[in-house]
Write a protein that holds these residues in place. Sequence first.
Motif, PDB file in Angstrom:
ATOM      1  N   UNK A  46       2.748 -40.130 147.432  1.00 47.12           N
ATOM      2  CA  UNK A  46       2.513 -41.464 147.976  1.00 47.12           C
ATOM      3  C   UNK A  46       3.025 -42.567 147.068  1.00 47.12           C
ATOM      4  N   UNK A  47       3.683 -42.169 145.988  1.00 49.10           N
ATOM      5  CA  UNK A  47       4.171 -43.147 145.007  1.00 49.10           C
ATOM      6  C   UNK A  47       5.409 -43.875 145.529  1.00 49.10           C
ATOM      7  N   UNK A  48       5.395 -45.183 145.414  1.00 51.05           N
ATOM      8  CA  UNK A  48       6.538 -46.003 145.815  1.00 51.05           C
ATOM      9  C   UNK A  48       7.380 -46.288 144.580  1.00 51.05           C
ATOM     10  N   UNK A  49       8.640 -45.922 144.633  1.00 50.75           N
ATOM     11  CA  UNK A  49       9.518 -46.060 143.475  1.00 50.75           C
ATOM     12  C   UNK A  49      10.156 -47.444 143.464  1.00 50.75           C
ATOM     13  N   UNK A  50       9.566 -48.365 142.705  1.00 49.28           N
ATOM     14  CA  UNK A  50      10.049 -49.743 142.649  1.00 49.28           C
ATOM     15  C   UNK A  50      10.664 -50.111 141.293  1.00 49.28           C
ATOM     16  N   UNK A  51      10.435 -49.287 140.278  1.00 44.27           N
ATOM     17  CA  UNK A  51      10.927 -49.613 138.936  1.00 44.27           C
ATOM     18  C   UNK A  51      12.448 -49.495 138.881  1.00 44.27           C
ATOM     19  N   UNK A  52      13.100 -50.536 138.364  1.00 42.66           N
ATOM     20  CA  UNK A  52      14.562 -50.551 138.284  1.00 42.66           C
ATOM     21  C   UNK A  52      14.971 -51.451 137.130  1.00 42.66           C
ATOM     22  N   UNK A  53      15.792 -50.933 136.224  1.00 41.66           N
ATOM     23  CA  UNK A  53      16.342 -51.741 135.135  1.00 41.66           C
ATOM     24  C   UNK A  53      17.862 -51.814 135.277  1.00 41.66           C
ATOM     25  N   UNK A  54      18.451 -52.816 134.655  1.00 46.08           N
ATOM     26  CA  UNK A  54      19.897 -52.999 134.734  1.00 46.08           C
ATOM     27  C   UNK A  54      20.592 -52.317 133.555  1.00 46.08           C
ATOM     28  N   UNK A  55      21.663 -51.627 133.871  1.00 40.88           N
ATOM     29  CA  UNK A  55      22.494 -51.067 132.818  1.00 40.88           C
ATOM     30  C   UNK A  55      23.394 -52.179 132.278  1.00 40.88           C
ATOM     31  N   UNK A  93      16.930 -46.314 131.370  1.00 39.51           N
ATOM     32  CA  UNK A  93      15.806 -46.909 132.086  1.00 39.51           C
ATOM     33  C   UNK A  93      15.726 -46.369 133.509  1.00 39.51           C
ATOM     34  N   UNK A  94      14.653 -46.691 134.232  1.00 41.62           N
ATOM     35  CA  UNK A  94      14.534 -46.234 135.614  1.00 41.62           C
ATOM     36  C   UNK A  94      15.615 -46.846 136.501  1.00 41.62           C
ATOM     37  N   UNK A  95      16.156 -46.055 137.385  1.00 44.03           N
ATOM     38  CA  UNK A  95      17.257 -46.509 138.246  1.00 44.03           C
ATOM     39  C   UNK A  95      16.810 -46.844 139.661  1.00 44.03           C
ATOM     40  N   UNK A  96      15.585 -46.454 140.008  1.00 44.81           N
ATOM     41  CA  UNK A  96      15.118 -46.654 141.384  1.00 44.81           C
ATOM     42  C   UNK A  96      15.445 -45.480 142.276  1.00 44.81           C
ATOM     43  N   UNK A  97      16.123 -44.474 141.728  1.00 45.11           N
ATOM     44  CA  UNK A  97      16.480 -43.289 142.513  1.00 45.11           C
ATOM     45  C   UNK A  97      15.690 -42.055 142.093  1.00 45.11           C
TER      46      UNK A  97
END
Length: 213
Positions: A46-55, A93-97
Amino acid sequence: MPSVTSYTAAGAKSATKVNLDKAVFDFVPENHQLLKDAYVAYLANGRVNLAKTKTRGEVSGSTKKPWKQKGTGRARFGSRYNPIWRGGGITFGPTGNENYTKKITTIDKRIAVKQALSLAAKDGVLNSIDSFNVKEGKVSEVTKLLKKIDAKGKILLVVENKTENIERATRNIANLKVSQAKYLNVFDILNADTILVTKASLDEISSWLGGNK
């Protein structure tokens, strides 16, 4: 045969207890690791993957070299987006994928639910009610019933069908969650301080889980 306290539809305590299906509510093999796996899988799925950092390639701004290559006495740098600089890109970092889902077989899910229900019955958390009918769909009807039953803490109400009136009468009551019998899960069962199951739901649960050894 295990039994639980029973209440009438009006909230009065019945003189006799309700007998439960031993195959479901007195499931002997206790596998705590399986319970944990089912619990964690419910949260992970049920986890929503919202974390995203910029390379460094995604950071916006000028691509001009910070200073010339030689003659300044400083270390050479070609980009202000270098990850070791403040405001630069993020390394690893997290990519959102990312995929956080965890797989658990249907049989294991059902065994885990039976174990959770057995623990609830053993601890006195589980109770039965003849039926749950909210004719006018008012919150006051439900709050009066729960107060009469003396349901406390986090309450899980298990019904055979979620009607529009039930949804309207229960959705704004704090610490109350309504679940259909066929959608029961380990997370809701283990987190509940009081579980109230209609008699029709008990039959549905038995037909759903009774055949799994």
